[in-house]
Design a protein around this motif. Structure first.
Motif, PDB file in Angstrom:
ATOM      1  N   GLY A 188       0.841  -1.191  -0.026  1.00 18.15           N
ATOM      2  CA  GLY A 188       0.038   0.191  -0.040  1.00 18.15           C
ATOM      3  C   GLY A 188       0.803   1.341  -0.035  1.00 18.15           C
ATOM      4  O   GLY A 188       1.802   1.378  -0.697  1.00 18.15           O
ATOM      5  N   THR A 189       0.425   2.311   0.868  1.00 16.01           N
ATOM      6  CA  THR A 189       1.133   3.359   1.028  1.00 16.01           C
ATOM      7  C   THR A 189       2.246   3.235   1.971  1.00 16.01           C
ATOM      8  O   THR A 189       3.106   4.261   2.344  1.00 16.01           O
ATOM      9  CB  THR A 189       0.381   4.655   1.411  1.00 16.01           C
ATOM     10  N   GLY A 190       2.470   2.103   2.685  1.00 23.22           N
ATOM     11  CA  GLY A 190       3.654   1.974   3.581  1.00 23.22           C
ATOM     12  C   GLY A 190       4.962   2.193   3.132  1.00 23.22           C
ATOM     13  O   GLY A 190       5.170   2.314   1.801  1.00 23.22           O
ATOM     14  N   GLN A 191       6.233   2.255   3.918  1.00 23.66           N
ATOM     15  CA  GLN A 191       7.444   2.676   3.442  1.00 23.66           C
ATOM     16  C   GLN A 191       8.062   1.045   2.833  1.00 23.66           C
ATOM     17  O   GLN A 191       7.571   0.077   3.450  1.00 23.66           O
ATOM     18  CB  GLN A 191       8.182   3.060   4.727  1.00 23.66           C
ATOM     19  N   PRO A 192       8.879   1.080   2.083  1.00 30.47           N
ATOM     20  CA  PRO A 192       9.388  -0.224   1.208  1.00 30.47           C
ATOM     21  C   PRO A 192      10.189  -0.784   2.598  1.00 30.47           C
ATOM     22  O   PRO A 192      10.995  -0.149   3.278  1.00 30.47           O
ATOM     23  CB  PRO A 192      10.132   0.547   0.392  1.00 30.47           C
ATOM     24  N   VAL A 193      10.382  -2.101   2.579  1.00 31.09           N
ATOM     25  CA  VAL A 193      11.068  -2.781   3.401  1.00 31.09           C
ATOM     26  C   VAL A 193      12.111  -3.357   2.583  1.00 31.09           C
ATOM     27  O   VAL A 193      11.462  -4.398   1.543  1.00 31.09           O
ATOM     28  CB  VAL A 193      10.072  -3.686   4.434  1.00 31.09           C
ATOM     29  N   ARG A 194      13.128  -3.797   2.861  1.00 32.59           N
ATOM     30  CA  ARG A 194      14.252  -4.348   2.416  1.00 32.59           C
ATOM     31  C   ARG A 194      14.336  -5.865   2.594  1.00 32.59           C
ATOM     32  O   ARG A 194      13.889  -6.215   3.851  1.00 32.59           O
ATOM     33  CB  ARG A 194      15.647  -3.795   2.452  1.00 32.59           C
ATOM     34  N   VAL A 195      14.275  -6.657   1.731  1.00 31.28           N
ATOM     35  CA  VAL A 195      14.411  -8.195   2.065  1.00 31.28           C
ATOM     36  C   VAL A 195      15.439  -8.679   1.651  1.00 31.28           C
ATOM     37  O   VAL A 195      16.033  -8.607   0.459  1.00 31.28           O
ATOM     38  CB  VAL A 195      13.080  -8.953   1.049  1.00 31.28           C
ATOM     39  N   LEU A 196      16.103  -9.236   2.597  1.00 34.18           N
ATOM     40  CA  LEU A 196      17.318 -10.070   2.661  1.00 34.18           C
ATOM     41  C   LEU A 196      17.612 -11.466   1.983  1.00 34.18           C
ATOM     42  O   LEU A 196      18.494 -11.726   1.734  1.00 34.18           O
ATOM     43  CB  LEU A 196      18.253  -9.638   3.856  1.00 34.18           C
ATOM     44  N   GLU A 197      16.536 -12.021   2.439  1.00 28.13           N
ATOM     45  CA  GLU A 197      16.416 -13.503   1.931  1.00 28.13           C
ATOM     46  C   GLU A 197      15.018 -14.114   1.653  1.00 28.13           C
ATOM     47  O   GLU A 197      13.826 -13.421   2.250  1.00 28.13           O
ATOM     48  CB  GLU A 197      16.974 -14.447   3.166  1.00 28.13           C
ATOM     49  N   GLY A 198      14.873 -14.986   0.886  1.00 26.43           N
ATOM     50  CA  GLY A 198      13.528 -15.587   0.412  1.00 26.43           C
ATOM     51  C   GLY A 198      12.602 -14.463  -0.337  1.00 26.43           C
ATOM     52  O   GLY A 198      11.486 -14.573  -0.132  1.00 26.43           O
ATOM     53  N   ALA A 199      13.174 -13.538  -1.265  1.00 27.54           N
ATOM     54  CA  ALA A 199      12.508 -12.505  -1.613  1.00 27.54           C
ATOM     55  C   ALA A 199      11.750 -13.316  -2.711  1.00 27.54           C
ATOM     56  O   ALA A 199      12.349 -13.921  -3.460  1.00 27.54           O
ATOM     57  CB  ALA A 199      13.221 -11.600  -1.934  1.00 27.54           C
ATOM     58  N   LEU A 200      10.448 -12.814  -3.114  1.00 24.02           N
ATOM     59  CA  LEU A 200       9.739 -13.337  -4.169  1.00 24.02           C
ATOM     60  C   LEU A 200      10.186 -12.788  -5.726  1.00 24.02           C
ATOM     61  O   LEU A 200      10.200 -13.513  -6.580  1.00 24.02           O
ATOM     62  CB  LEU A 200       8.234 -12.932  -4.276  1.00 24.02           C
ATOM     63  N   SER A 201      10.770 -11.802  -5.437  1.00 24.53           N
ATOM     64  CA  SER A 201      11.542 -11.021  -6.720  1.00 24.53           C
ATOM     65  C   SER A 201      12.907 -11.532  -6.997  1.00 24.53           C
ATOM     66  O   SER A 201      13.582 -11.227  -7.916  1.00 24.53           O
ATOM     67  CB  SER A 201      11.770  -9.560  -6.480  1.00 24.53           C
ATOM     68  N   GLU A 202      13.174 -12.784  -6.136  1.00 25.15           N
ATOM     69  CA  GLU A 202      14.579 -13.551  -6.601  1.00 25.15           C
ATOM     70  C   GLU A 202      14.283 -14.275  -7.789  1.00 25.15           C
ATOM     71  O   GLU A 202      15.422 -14.572  -8.708  1.00 25.15           O
ATOM     72  CB  GLU A 202      15.113 -14.385  -5.625  1.00 25.15           C
ATOM     73  N   LYS A 203      13.250 -14.381  -8.218  1.00 27.53           N
ATOM     74  CA  LYS A 203      12.660 -15.335  -9.543  1.00 27.53           C
ATOM     75  C   LYS A 203      12.111 -14.439 -10.614  1.00 27.53           C
ATOM     76  O   LYS A 203      11.641 -13.667 -10.291  1.00 27.53           O
ATOM     77  CB  LYS A 203      12.309 -16.640  -9.439  1.00 27.53           C
ATOM     78  N   VAL A 204      12.465 -14.837 -11.930  1.00 32.35           N
ATOM     79  CA  VAL A 204      11.767 -13.811 -12.707  1.00 32.35           C
ATOM     80  C   VAL A 204      10.337 -14.274 -13.063  1.00 32.35           C
ATOM     81  O   VAL A 204      10.070 -15.593 -13.190  1.00 32.35           O
ATOM     82  CB  VAL A 204      12.428 -14.038 -14.298  1.00 32.35           C
ATOM     83  N   PRO A 205       9.446 -13.497 -12.821  1.00 29.15           N
ATOM     84  CA  PRO A 205       8.008 -13.805 -12.934  1.00 29.15           C
ATOM     85  C   PRO A 205       7.805 -13.968 -14.513  1.00 29.15           C
ATOM     86  O   PRO A 205       8.036 -13.121 -15.513  1.00 29.15           O
ATOM     87  CB  PRO A 205       7.002 -12.731 -12.386  1.00 29.15           C
ATOM     88  N   ILE A 206       7.190 -14.783 -14.977  1.00 26.87           N
ATOM     89  CA  ILE A 206       7.097 -15.267 -16.427  1.00 26.87           C
ATOM     90  C   ILE A 206       5.773 -15.028 -17.190  1.00 26.87           C
ATOM     91  O   ILE A 206       5.546 -15.420 -18.074  1.00 26.87           O
ATOM     92  CB  ILE A 206       7.764 -16.600 -16.941  1.00 26.87           C
ATOM     93  N   GLU A 207       4.754 -14.878 -16.210  1.00 24.60           N
ATOM     94  CA  GLU A 207       3.361 -14.785 -16.536  1.00 24.60           C
ATOM     95  C   GLU A 207       2.444 -14.129 -15.690  1.00 24.60           C
ATOM     96  O   GLU A 207       2.801 -14.051 -14.650  1.00 24.60           O
ATOM     97  CB  GLU A 207       2.634 -16.036 -17.011  1.00 24.60           C
ATOM     98  N   ARG A 208       1.170 -14.042 -15.984  1.00 26.56           N
ATOM     99  CA  ARG A 208       0.273 -13.398 -15.272  1.00 26.56           C
ATOM    100  C   ARG A 208       0.068 -14.401 -14.195  1.00 26.56           C
ATOM    101  O   ARG A 208      -0.529 -15.440 -14.761  1.00 26.56           O
ATOM    102  CB  ARG A 208      -0.801 -12.909 -16.051  1.00 26.56           C
TER     103      ARG A 208
END
Length: 206
Positions: A162-182
């Motif tokens: 939402g409008t919250g502050q961004p939080v850094r993710v040091l491990e297990g991030a969903l963005s570690e893998k490329v999303p390839i579709e909806r």
């Protein structure tokens, strides 16, 4: 009269020892105070430097945000299925990668984008299965907001809800893998292209 105040060498030596011990103790406590003060100042400076670094690290992430533009519950699905649309904006001067959009705290469903270039936006479409089996709060999606998981231009992973502050993710991030579709809740496995070849799942630069 004067003789009554005379001190022998033993008394003078004892007095000197007493004063020496007193001044030595004072010097010890003054030194201890100065060391503690210096330590506190150093900790404050280190904390300030850490906050400046965290602020600098999050500069791009703060310029990536989302907005829900529409939501509906298909009549034939009751309140067991939410169709949600929205936008994700990248107002920073660098691209973001591996963007995964979820509706955490509301239900299961995702949308994904490999890259969002600087100054651009993408349209989000999600089919969400609400988590709750009880009464559905129709205003909850807008109260909670979409959660963005992404990799910034400097290789740092972030999560912003939402409008919250961004939080850094040091491990297990969903963005570690490329999303390839909806993503859809009933279909979370990667598809292949129409020519039968598997889609590229490698992160940028690999």
């Amino acid at each position: 009269m004067m003789g009554s105040f005379a001190m022998g060498w033993n008394e003078v030596d004892a007095l000197g020892s007493m004063l020496g011990g007193l001044f030595g103790g004072l010097a010890f406590f003054v030194t201890l105070y100065l060391l503690n003060r210096e330590s506190r100042i150093r900790r404050v400076d280190e904390l300030a430097a850490l906050r400046r670094k965290e602020d600098e690290d999050a500069r791009q992430a703060r310029l990536v945000f989302s907005k829900i533009s529409g939501e509906s519950y298909p009549l034939n699905q009751g309140l067991g299925k939410l169709e949600l649309s929205g936008m994700v904006f990248n107002h920073s001067s660098m691209p973001i990668f591996n963007l995964v959009v979820t509706l955490e705290g509301v239900g299961q469903g995702r949308d994904g984008f490999r890259i969002v270039n600087p100054g651009e936006s993408v349209e989000v479409e999600m089919v969400v299965r609400p988590d709750t089996k009880g009464p559905v709060d129709l205003s909850l999606p807008r109260k909670v907001g979409m959660t963005l998981h992404f990799l910034d231009g400097s290789g740092r992973h972030w999560r912003r809800t939402g409008t919250g502050q961004p939080v850094r993710v040091l491990e297990g991030a969903l963005s570690e893998k490329v999303p390839i579709e909806r993503f859809k809740p009933e279909e979370l496995t990667p598809k292949t292209r129409q020519d039968g070849l598997a889609l590229d799942t490698r992160p940028p630069g690999q």
